[in-house]
Design a protein around this motif. Structure first.
Motif, short mmCIF file in Angstrom:
data_model
loop_
_atom_site.label_atom_id
_atom_site.label_comp_id
_atom_site.label_asym_id
_atom_site.label_seq_id
_atom_site.Cartn_x
_atom_site.Cartn_y
_atom_site.Cartn_z
N TYR A 96 0.82 -1.21 0.00
CA TYR A 96 0.00 0.00 0.00
C TYR A 96 0.85 1.26 0.00
O TYR A 96 0.43 2.31 -0.49
CB TYR A 96 -0.92 -0.01 1.22
N LYS A 125 0.47 4.15 -6.29
CA LYS A 125 -0.31 3.29 -7.18
C LYS A 125 0.02 3.53 -8.65
O LYS A 125 0.02 2.61 -9.46
CB LYS A 125 -1.81 3.52 -6.95
N LEU A 161 -7.01 -2.62 -1.15
CA LEU A 161 -5.99 -2.75 -0.11
C LEU A 161 -6.37 -2.01 1.17
O LEU A 161 -6.29 -2.59 2.26
CB LEU A 161 -4.63 -2.28 -0.62
N PRO A 162 -6.76 -0.72 1.10
CA PRO A 162 -7.19 -0.08 2.35
C PRO A 162 -8.41 -0.74 2.97
O PRO A 162 -8.53 -0.79 4.20
CB PRO A 162 -7.49 1.37 1.93
#
Length: 266
Positions: A113, A117, A145-146
């Motif tokens: 993360y 990105k 992901l978050p």
């Protein structure tokens, strides 16, 4: 509880609901006013007024291609966000139930993360090409992901005391998950729903800018080299409106869930 206190509580709830809608609307009006005043004072072609942006947006909405771009963006966003919610929440919940997997995977997920990105977007192009799939996949990746990380932390952080009490009475595992773990995770899940929507939308716009032949991100980038500032600001305003509606709804949902399921302090 007396009738007076009950009426007061209902009044507070209604006031909270009104404020949850009025505050974002008021902020939007304030920002538009500041924009208008700044454009009027600058008297520059670089900063168009809200009226100019609205005129250009209205003109663009008359075109079939622009309306198709809006539809394409909404379609891709819906697919990506549903995937984020379903897969991200389920995976985070499953991993969070196991202390071993939670401790083992969390550092890896945080490391991935932390990587910007946009650096990883070429990989999506290599494997999926200049297609809707690459844009949807990148939007999904930006939000999942978050979502996974937040749900893992919430699941692994369930208070130990209720779990020990459940174990002492030999409560079945499924009952523990349904009656103790899941209600404890709901407030964090509600926050994740709101936060990951914006991240998913942002990822989609980036994907459309770099790999799209339609969509709002593509329309926005196409107008930059042409210097169509009125079109650009109108499209940005449209994107903000599209984002504001679901985010406001998710904020209201988050507040209701937290009011119901968050532990009472004191």
């Amino acid at each position: 509880m007396t009738d007076t206190s009950a009426r007061a509580m209902r009044g507070d709830i209604r006031l909270g609901r009104v404020l949850s809608i009025a505050l974002p609307v008021g902020l939007a009006i304030l920002l538009v006013t500041l924009w208008w005043v700044s454009a009027a004072l600058a008297q520059s072609a670089v900063l168009p007024t809200p009226a100019t942006a609205l005129d250009r947006l209205t003109a663009n909405l008359q075109g079939q291609r622009f309306r198709q771009s809006i539809g394409d963006t909404l379609y891709r966003l819906a697919i990506a966000y549903v995937g984020v919610v379903v897969i991200g929440a389920a995976l985070g919940f499953a991993v969070g139930l196991s202390k071993f997997w939670s401790d083992a995977l969390s550092p890896v997920l945080y490391a991935i993360y932390s990587v910007p990105k946009i650096v990883l977007f070429p990989l999506f192009l290599v494997f999926l090409g200049l297609t809707d799939a690459s844009q949807i996949a990148f939007a999904f990746f930006s939000g999942v992901l978050p979502m996974v990380i937040m749900v893992i932390n919430a699941t692994a952080g369930v208070p130990r005391l209720p779990l020990k009490l459940a174990a002492s009475v030999n409560m079945p595992t499924w009952a523990v998950v349904r009656k103790i773990v899941f209600p404890s995770v709901l407030p964090a899940l509600a926050s994740a729903l709101r936060l990951t929507f914006g991240l998913t939308f942002l990822g989609l716009l980036i994907g459309e800018m770099f790999a799209g032949v339609s969509g709002l991100g593509y329309e926005l980038l196409r107008n930059i080299p042409l210097g169509r500032l009125g079109d650009i600001t109108g499209e940005v305003a449209l994107i903000l409106v599209i984002a504001l509606v679901p985010v406001t709804a998710l904020s209201i949902l988050e507040k209701r869930i937290k009011n119901r399921y968050s532990p009472v302090e004191g």
